[in-house]
Structures are given as structure tokens and as C-alpha cells.
Scaffold this motif. Structure first.
Motif, PDB file in Angstrom:
ATOM      1  N   PHE A 145     -63.964 -19.879  50.607  1.00  0.00           N
ATOM      2  CA  PHE A 145     -63.817 -19.373  51.973  1.00  0.00           C
ATOM      3  C   PHE A 145     -65.183 -18.946  52.502  1.00  0.00           C
ATOM      4  O   PHE A 145     -65.513 -17.766  52.584  1.00  0.00           O
ATOM      5  CB  PHE A 145     -62.798 -18.236  51.997  1.00  0.00           C
ATOM      6  CG  PHE A 145     -61.423 -18.702  51.616  1.00  0.00           C
ATOM      7  CD1 PHE A 145     -60.545 -19.161  52.582  1.00  0.00           C
ATOM      8  CD2 PHE A 145     -61.022 -18.725  50.282  1.00  0.00           C
ATOM      9  CE1 PHE A 145     -59.287 -19.623  52.242  1.00  0.00           C
ATOM     10  CE2 PHE A 145     -59.762 -19.190  49.929  1.00  0.00           C
ATOM     11  CZ  PHE A 145     -58.893 -19.640  50.909  1.00  0.00           C
ATOM     12  N   THR A 146     -65.975 -19.943  52.857  1.00  0.00           N
ATOM     13  CA  THR A 146     -67.363 -19.722  53.221  1.00  0.00           C
ATOM     14  C   THR A 146     -67.536 -18.862  54.471  1.00  0.00           C
ATOM     15  O   THR A 146     -68.566 -18.223  54.644  1.00  0.00           O
ATOM     16  CB  THR A 146     -68.068 -21.074  53.437  1.00  0.00           C
ATOM     17  OG1 THR A 146     -67.302 -21.861  54.375  1.00  0.00           O
ATOM     18  CG2 THR A 146     -68.160 -21.841  52.124  1.00  0.00           C
ATOM     19  N   ASP A 147     -66.557 -18.866  55.365  1.00  0.00           N
ATOM     20  CA  ASP A 147     -66.628 -18.038  56.572  1.00  0.00           C
ATOM     21  C   ASP A 147     -65.589 -16.926  56.541  1.00  0.00           C
ATOM     22  O   ASP A 147     -65.201 -16.397  57.580  1.00  0.00           O
ATOM     23  CB  ASP A 147     -66.434 -18.898  57.829  1.00  0.00           C
ATOM     24  CG  ASP A 147     -65.122 -19.675  57.806  1.00  0.00           C
ATOM     25  OD1 ASP A 147     -64.457 -19.697  56.747  1.00  0.00           O
ATOM     26  OD2 ASP A 147     -64.757 -20.263  58.832  1.00  0.00           O
ATOM     27  N   GLY A 148     -65.144 -16.574  55.341  1.00  0.00           N
ATOM     28  CA  GLY A 148     -64.060 -15.599  55.194  1.00  0.00           C
ATOM     29  C   GLY A 148     -64.350 -14.246  55.809  1.00  0.00           C
ATOM     30  O   GLY A 148     -63.460 -13.606  56.374  1.00  0.00           O
ATOM     31  N   ALA A 149     -65.595 -13.771  55.707  1.00  0.00           N
ATOM     32  CA  ALA A 149     -65.931 -12.446  56.233  1.00  0.00           C
ATOM     33  C   ALA A 149     -65.671 -12.359  57.735  1.00  0.00           C
ATOM     34  O   ALA A 149     -65.323 -11.298  58.260  1.00  0.00           O
ATOM     35  CB  ALA A 149     -67.381 -12.102  55.917  1.00  0.00           C
TER      36      ALA A 149
END
Length: 200
Positions: free
Chosen positions: A39-43
């Protein structure tokens, strides 16, 4: 027995490739585990980690490829009440349909994608991530979906107070990610910490 050449999925830097079947009527299943690195853009969505079991079944109907997807496990979120990170149970099932067309590159439109005529594999990672993000409920706090209410940070709860806590229960703290909200005030009161004693 499944042929690795027939159907392959690879998790690499947030990508998840699916090799397309060659013949009409063919189908295959694959199971993989997804962690927080996927989840590379999870933040940006408030997701700080994940432990998910992913199951795919891809079919072939001439120029059309339906991919049945089920996921089950947990994602790491911030509790809306105490701001402490928690493992929140999550499940998803859906179907992504790939359709060959006269296009130069993959065109993503919700659950129906257009893919180039010559494509042999497709990265469905963006669809998997979006499906998980959109499955997260507006409200998530200790005590929901089998999580323990007793794990809420007592210091944070004391600062909120019973009246504000009740308000958070019903309103879901919809503005929790905005500057100047109760969440921001709590972080400042706790010395800038994000109350993430249970970081994964």
C-alpha cells in the motif's frame, strides 16, 4: 496442478501483475499475502499497515477477462477516539473486468478496464488498493468488529471527556484529518505524539 507460466502475480513496489489466460474458457486461481509495503500510498488514506490474504480467480471469455477478487484480514488505522493505531478487521469481494480494445495503454474505469489488444499481463495493483481503501468505514475505533474497547489510550480518553467521546461515537469525527480538529488538539496535548504505541 497450476502452471506458473499460465498465471503469475507478482508483488513489487506496489504492483500486482496478472498474466492473462490464452484460451477461452480457461481459468485459474492464485492466493497471496499482502503486507503494508504493497500500500504505497496508504498514509494518504490513513492506512499504516496491512495483513491481508488475497485470492484471485481469472477467467477468459474471448477478449474479456473477469477477475474475481476476495481479500480478508486487517489494516492498521488510527482509532477515531484515542488516536492509537489498531488492527482493524476488513474484508472485500469484487470483480474486475479487463476488456481488450484498440487502446494504446490500459484505461482504468472503476471495475471495467480497457486493455491493449497485444497485452499479455496487466498490473491490477491500483484496483486492489482502491478497493481496500473504499472498504474502510467512515468510523473506526476500538470496540468495533471484534476489537477491544479496553485498548483505547486512557490518557487520550480522559482529555476528550465523556461528552465529546459520545459525540465522536455518533458523528464519526468526520473532520478528524483536518487541521484544528479534536485529533490535532489531542496530538498537541500529548506532546506531538500520534498515540501509536502499537506501531507495526
Amino acid at each position: 496442478m497450476r502452471s506458473e507460466k499460465f498465471f503469475v502475480a507478482l508483488e513489487e513496489l506496489g504492483r500486482y501483475y496478472v498474466d492473462l489466460p490464452k484460451h477461452r474458457g480457461d481459468s485459474e486461481e492464485l492466493t497471496r499475502e499482502l503486507g503494508g509495503d504493497f500500500f504505497t500510498d496508504g498514509a494518504d488514506w490513513g492506512v499504516y499497515g496491512a495483513r491481508l490474504s488475497l485470492r484471485l480467480r481469472v477467467g477468459c471469455d474471448s477478449q474479456r477477462y473477469p477477475i474475481e477478487v476476495t481479500m480478508e484480514g486487517s489494516v492498521t488505522l488510527e482509532c477515531d477516539r484515542c488516536l492509537q493505531r489498531m488492527d482493524f478487521p476488513l474484508a472485500f469481494s469484487g470483480v474486475l473486468v479487463l476488456q481488450r480494445a484498440k487502446v494504446a495503454e490500459v484505461q482504468m474505469e472503476e471495475d471495467d478496464w480497457m486493455i491493449p489488444q497485444e497485452a499479455e499481463r496487466v498490473d491490477i495493483g491500483p484496483w486492489i488498493r482502491e478497493s481496500i481503501y473504499l472498504s474502510i468505514p467512515m468510523r473506526h475505533y476500538h470496540g468495533l468488529r471484534g476489537t477491544s474497547e479496553g485498548e483505547c489510550n486512557p490518557n487520550a480518553l480522559a482529555m476528550i471527556g465523556s461528552d465529546e467521546l459520545g459525540h465522536a461515537h455518533h458523528d464519526g469525527m468526520e473532520d478528524r484529518r483536518s487541521e484544528g480538529t479534536l485529533a490535532t488538539q489531542l496530538r498537541e496535548a500529548l506532546g506531538g505524539k500520534e498515540a501509536n504505541d502499537n506501531d507495526r
